[in-house]
Every structure is written in C-alpha cells, then in structure tokens.
Design a protein around this motif. Structure first.
Motif, PDB file in Angstrom:
ATOM      1  N   GLU A  63     -13.945  -3.381   5.169  1.00 26.51           N
ATOM      2  CA  GLU A  63     -13.673  -3.838   6.645  1.00 26.51           C
ATOM      3  C   GLU A  63     -12.007  -3.624   7.475  1.00 26.51           C
ATOM      4  OE1 GLU A  63     -18.254  -6.260   7.796  1.00 26.51           O
ATOM      5  OE2 GLU A  63     -15.633  -7.507   7.554  1.00 26.51           O
ATOM      6  N   MET A  64     -11.623  -4.834   6.712  1.00 29.73           N
ATOM      7  CA  MET A  64      -9.800  -4.293   7.172  1.00 29.73           C
ATOM      8  C   MET A  64      -9.331  -3.525   7.208  1.00 29.73           C
ATOM      9  SD  MET A  64      -6.772  -6.699   5.093  1.00 29.73           S
ATOM     10  CE  MET A  64      -7.070  -5.179   3.704  1.00 29.73           C
ATOM     11  N   PHE A  65      -9.569  -2.612   7.033  1.00 33.35           N
ATOM     12  CA  PHE A  65      -8.832  -1.556   6.624  1.00 33.35           C
ATOM     13  C   PHE A  65      -9.771  -0.345   7.889  1.00 33.35           C
ATOM     14  CE2 PHE A  65      -7.430  -1.900   2.353  1.00 33.35           C
ATOM     15  CZ  PHE A  65      -5.765  -1.890   2.821  1.00 33.35           C
ATOM     16  N   ARG A  66     -10.136  -0.223   8.277  1.00 34.54           N
ATOM     17  CA  ARG A  66     -11.111   0.508   9.346  1.00 34.54           C
ATOM     18  C   ARG A  66     -11.602  -0.494  10.531  1.00 34.54           C
ATOM     19  NH1 ARG A  66     -16.888   1.065   5.893  1.00 34.54           N
ATOM     20  NH2 ARG A  66     -16.363   2.852   4.404  1.00 34.54           N
ATOM     21  N   LEU A  67     -10.621  -1.409  10.158  1.00 34.36           N
ATOM     22  CA  LEU A  67     -10.253  -2.764  11.942  1.00 34.36           C
ATOM     23  C   LEU A  67     -11.116  -2.253  12.385  1.00 34.36           C
ATOM     24  CD1 LEU A  67      -7.684  -0.052  13.399  1.00 34.36           C
ATOM     25  CD2 LEU A  67      -7.004  -2.138  11.712  1.00 34.36           C
ATOM     26  N   GLN A  68     -12.708  -3.362  11.370  1.00 26.76           N
ATOM     27  CA  GLN A  68     -13.652  -3.962  12.238  1.00 26.76           C
ATOM     28  C   GLN A  68     -14.124  -5.279  12.768  1.00 26.76           C
ATOM     29  OE1 GLN A  68     -16.469  -1.211   9.287  1.00 26.76           O
ATOM     30  NE2 GLN A  68     -16.363   0.188  10.986  1.00 26.76           N
ATOM     31  N   SER A  69     -13.002  -6.254  11.497  1.00 24.32           N
ATOM     32  CA  SER A  69     -12.837  -7.153  11.515  1.00 24.32           C
ATOM     33  C   SER A  69     -11.950  -8.373  11.283  1.00 24.32           C
ATOM     34  CB  SER A  69     -13.590  -7.571  10.400  1.00 24.32           C
ATOM     35  OG  SER A  69     -13.916  -9.136   9.803  1.00 24.32           O
ATOM     36  N   PHE A  70     -11.534  -9.160  11.829  1.00 20.76           N
ATOM     37  CA  PHE A  70     -10.227 -10.285  11.624  1.00 20.76           C
ATOM     38  C   PHE A  70     -10.338 -11.124   9.970  1.00 20.76           C
ATOM     39  CE2 PHE A  70      -7.928 -13.446  12.806  1.00 20.76           C
ATOM     40  CZ  PHE A  70      -6.741 -13.042  13.077  1.00 20.76           C
ATOM     41  N   HIS A  71     -11.948 -11.196  10.035  1.00 20.71           N
ATOM     42  CA  HIS A  71     -11.333 -11.838   8.604  1.00 20.71           C
ATOM     43  C   HIS A  71     -10.005 -11.476   7.934  1.00 20.71           C
ATOM     44  CE1 HIS A  71     -13.928 -14.464   5.507  1.00 20.71           C
ATOM     45  NE2 HIS A  71     -12.509 -13.482   4.378  1.00 20.71           N
ATOM     46  N   MET A  72      -9.819 -10.540   7.156  1.00 19.20           N
ATOM     47  CA  MET A  72      -9.242 -10.267   5.919  1.00 19.20           C
ATOM     48  C   MET A  72      -7.560 -10.507   7.245  1.00 19.20           C
ATOM     49  SD  MET A  72     -10.918 -10.126   3.359  1.00 19.20           S
ATOM     50  CE  MET A  72      -8.954  -9.702   2.190  1.00 19.20           C
ATOM     51  N   TYR A  73      -7.077 -10.650   8.121  1.00 21.42           N
ATOM     52  CA  TYR A  73      -6.072 -10.463   8.889  1.00 21.42           C
ATOM     53  C   TYR A  73      -5.884 -11.232   9.229  1.00 21.42           C
ATOM     54  CZ  TYR A  73      -6.223  -5.056   9.467  1.00 21.42           C
ATOM     55  OH  TYR A  73      -6.680  -3.700   9.223  1.00 21.42           O
ATOM     56  N   GLY A  74      -6.964 -12.683   9.267  1.00 22.71           N
ATOM     57  CA  GLY A  74      -7.342 -13.926   9.769  1.00 22.71           C
ATOM     58  C   GLY A  74      -6.207 -14.706   8.596  1.00 22.71           C
ATOM     59  N   VAL A  75      -6.571 -14.319   7.271  1.00 20.15           N
ATOM     60  CA  VAL A  75      -6.966 -14.895   5.582  1.00 20.15           C
ATOM     61  C   VAL A  75      -5.441 -15.338   5.608  1.00 20.15           C
ATOM     62  CG1 VAL A  75      -6.985 -14.943   3.250  1.00 20.15           C
ATOM     63  CG2 VAL A  75      -8.880 -14.923   4.889  1.00 20.15           C
ATOM     64  N   ILE A  76      -4.952 -13.116   5.676  1.00 16.70           N
ATOM     65  CA  ILE A  76      -3.092 -12.501   5.340  1.00 16.70           C
ATOM     66  C   ILE A  76      -2.387 -13.304   6.105  1.00 16.70           C
ATOM     67  CG2 ILE A  76      -1.639 -10.831   5.029  1.00 16.70           C
ATOM     68  CD1 ILE A  76      -4.448  -9.625   4.283  1.00 16.70           C
ATOM     69  N   GLY A  77      -2.883 -13.258   7.014  1.00 17.45           N
ATOM     70  CA  GLY A  77      -2.156 -14.015   8.452  1.00 17.45           C
ATOM     71  C   GLY A  77      -1.741 -15.750   8.504  1.00 17.45           C
ATOM     72  N   SER A  78      -2.478 -16.688   8.016  1.00 14.87           N
ATOM     73  CA  SER A  78      -2.291 -17.912   7.805  1.00 14.87           C
ATOM     74  C   SER A  78      -1.639 -18.134   6.346  1.00 14.87           C
ATOM     75  CB  SER A  78      -4.083 -18.211   7.313  1.00 14.87           C
ATOM     76  OG  SER A  78      -4.758 -17.386   6.256  1.00 14.87           O
ATOM     77  N   VAL A 125       2.268 -17.557   6.390  1.00 13.60           N
ATOM     78  CA  VAL A 125       2.944 -18.578   7.911  1.00 13.60           C
ATOM     79  C   VAL A 125       2.646 -19.889   7.002  1.00 13.60           C
ATOM     80  CG1 VAL A 125       1.691 -20.521   9.629  1.00 13.60           C
ATOM     81  CG2 VAL A 125       1.767 -18.323  10.127  1.00 13.60           C
ATOM     82  N   VAL A 126       2.022 -20.063   6.018  1.00 11.34           N
ATOM     83  CA  VAL A 126       1.689 -21.073   5.066  1.00 11.34           C
ATOM     84  C   VAL A 126       3.407 -20.750   4.018  1.00 11.34           C
ATOM     85  CG1 VAL A 126       0.696 -22.370   3.354  1.00 11.34           C
ATOM     86  CG2 VAL A 126      -0.630 -22.294   4.825  1.00 11.34           C
ATOM     87  N   GLY A 127       3.149 -19.555   3.961  1.00  8.74           N
ATOM     88  CA  GLY A 127       4.301 -19.476   2.802  1.00  8.74           C
ATOM     89  C   GLY A 127       5.555 -19.492   3.702  1.00  8.74           C
ATOM     90  N   MET A 128       5.919 -19.209   5.230  1.00 17.68           N
ATOM     91  CA  MET A 128       7.082 -18.987   5.849  1.00 17.68           C
ATOM     92  C   MET A 128       7.489 -21.045   6.093  1.00 17.68           C
ATOM     93  SD  MET A 128       6.565 -16.237   8.635  1.00 17.68           S
ATOM     94  CE  MET A 128       7.551 -17.297   9.819  1.00 17.68           C
ATOM     95  N   ILE A 129       6.700 -21.307   6.506  1.00 19.34           N
ATOM     96  CA  ILE A 129       6.640 -23.318   6.699  1.00 19.34           C
ATOM     97  C   ILE A 129       6.775 -23.731   4.485  1.00 19.34           C
ATOM     98  CG2 ILE A 129       5.248 -25.335   6.552  1.00 19.34           C
ATOM     99  CD1 ILE A 129       3.767 -23.583   8.737  1.00 19.34           C
ATOM    100  N   SER A 130       5.871 -22.994   3.632  1.00 24.14           N
ATOM    101  CA  SER A 130       6.777 -23.205   1.991  1.00 24.14           C
ATOM    102  C   SER A 130       8.178 -23.406   2.221  1.00 24.14           C
ATOM    103  CB  SER A 130       5.992 -23.230   1.719  1.00 24.14           C
ATOM    104  OG  SER A 130       4.504 -23.516   1.538  1.00 24.14           O
ATOM    105  N   VAL A 131       9.084 -22.060   3.152  1.00 21.89           N
ATOM    106  CA  VAL A 131      10.217 -21.990   2.237  1.00 21.89           C
ATOM    107  C   VAL A 131      10.833 -22.927   3.006  1.00 21.89           C
ATOM    108  CG1 VAL A 131      11.561 -20.055   2.712  1.00 21.89           C
ATOM    109  CG2 VAL A 131       9.520 -19.756   1.368  1.00 21.89           C
ATOM    110  N   TRP A 132      10.730 -23.011   4.321  1.00 21.08           N
ATOM    111  CA  TRP A 132      11.583 -23.415   5.059  1.00 21.08           C
ATOM    112  C   TRP A 132      11.616 -24.940   4.539  1.00 21.08           C
ATOM    113  CZ3 TRP A 132       9.995 -27.706   8.442  1.00 21.08           C
ATOM    114  CH2 TRP A 132      11.476 -28.337   9.736  1.00 21.08           C
ATOM    115  N   LEU A 133      10.480 -25.754   4.410  1.00 19.00           N
ATOM    116  CA  LEU A 133      10.009 -26.685   4.241  1.00 19.00           C
ATOM    117  C   LEU A 133      11.139 -26.809   2.048  1.00 19.00           C
ATOM    118  CD1 LEU A 133       6.636 -28.466   4.969  1.00 19.00           C
ATOM    119  CD2 LEU A 133       9.216 -29.064   5.758  1.00 19.00           C
ATOM    120  N   ILE A 134      10.941 -26.253   1.604  1.00 18.36           N
ATOM    121  CA  ILE A 134      12.212 -26.122   0.716  1.00 18.36           C
ATOM    122  C   ILE A 134      13.577 -26.356   0.375  1.00 18.36           C
ATOM    123  CG2 ILE A 134      12.334 -24.805  -1.927  1.00 18.36           C
ATOM    124  CD1 ILE A 134       9.714 -24.418  -1.859  1.00 18.36           C
TER     125      ILE A 134
END
Length: 166
Positions: free
Chosen positions: A60-75, A78-87
C-alpha cells in the motif's frame, strides 16, 4: 609491522565512514544480552500489532494507497531527531556512563544508489531487513528466502567494498 600501521589507519578512516563501529571498551557477561532479547521480542510484538511488517501495508505504501506506513516512518524520524537533539543538548551518556559521539557524514552519490536499491528490494519483497525475523515468527516462512538474500547481499558487499568508490 607496516601492515599493522595500515590497518590502524584503515580503522580510523572506517570509523568515520558508513561502517558502524562500537567504540565501547566495556565487556559484560553473556546474560547481559538478555535485555536485548527482551527488547527485540517487544519490538517484534509491536511491529506485528501495528501491522508494520505486513506485506500488504508495505505494498500500500509503495502504491501510494495508504498513509499508514508513512505515518510510522515519519514519526520514527521525528522521534530520532528529538532524541539526537536531547543527547547533544544535555550531553546524555550511555547507561554505563560512556560519552555518545556523533560523527559528521559526507554525502556521496552512492547513498542515492544504495537507497534506490534498498527501496526496490523493499518494494519487491515486502520486507526491509529489520522486521524479517518478526515476519518469519508470524509464520511467513517464505520470507526466509528474503533473509538469506539479505545475508548474501551483505556478504557480497563486504567482499567487494574495497573495490567500490567511496
């Protein structure tokens, strides 16, 4: 003696390259690794429940039919960016008190080719290397072919790495 000097220099260059180097000097008993097993099992359960390892969700992700995986990867980004910034901001150390170091990486076109190759393999197989074991654990034993292919690809890369332009 000259070979040893070359190897040390090679290690220094590689530590700043794309190879992950564990610089920790600590040694632990074998049972200290049980915590990694527990975290791995927990991640596997979360991946299954969130349908992150689902071949259909990946398609679904590669066919651009659903946001589910993009939401997981995007979050995760964001968590990684915040974690590196805090470290970096609070100079957080490992649980054993060791300094966490971030090395600058220079961009090269090989990263684009590698990303395209990785994405193509992900789209074809419906699996990236991380959740392969969780997919096999859910009974999708055909994914063992993908796992063996990933291992073979890693071996081939290790074999030809010195001949590749970096």
């Amino acid at each position: 003696m000259q070979k040893i000097a070359i190897r040390n220099t090679d290690f220094e260059v590689r530590s700043l390259d794309t190879i992950c180097v564990n610089e920790s000097k600590l040694t632990h008993k074998w049972y200290h690794n049980i915590k990694y097993l527990i975290v791995g099992l927990a991640f596997g359960i979360v991946f299954v429940k969130a349908e992150i390892i689902s071949w259909f969700r990946i398609q679904e992700m590669f066919r651009l039919q659903s946001f589910h995986m993009y939401g997981v990867i995007g979050s995760a980004v964001v968590v990684g960016m915040i974690s590196v910034w805090l470290i970096k901001k609070f100079n957080i150390k490992t649980i054993y008190g060791e300094q966490i170091e971030f090395h600058k990486k220079t961009f090269n076109k090989g990263q684009v080719y590698g990303g395209l190759l990785f994405g193509l393999g992900w789209a074809i197989t419906g699996a990236c290397p991380g959740p392969l074991f969780a997919q096999i654990g859910t009974g999708a034993t055909v994914v063992a072919v993908t796992l063996l292919s990933a291992i073979a690809g890693t071996w081939v890369y290790g074999y030809v790495r010195e001949k590749l332009p970096h």
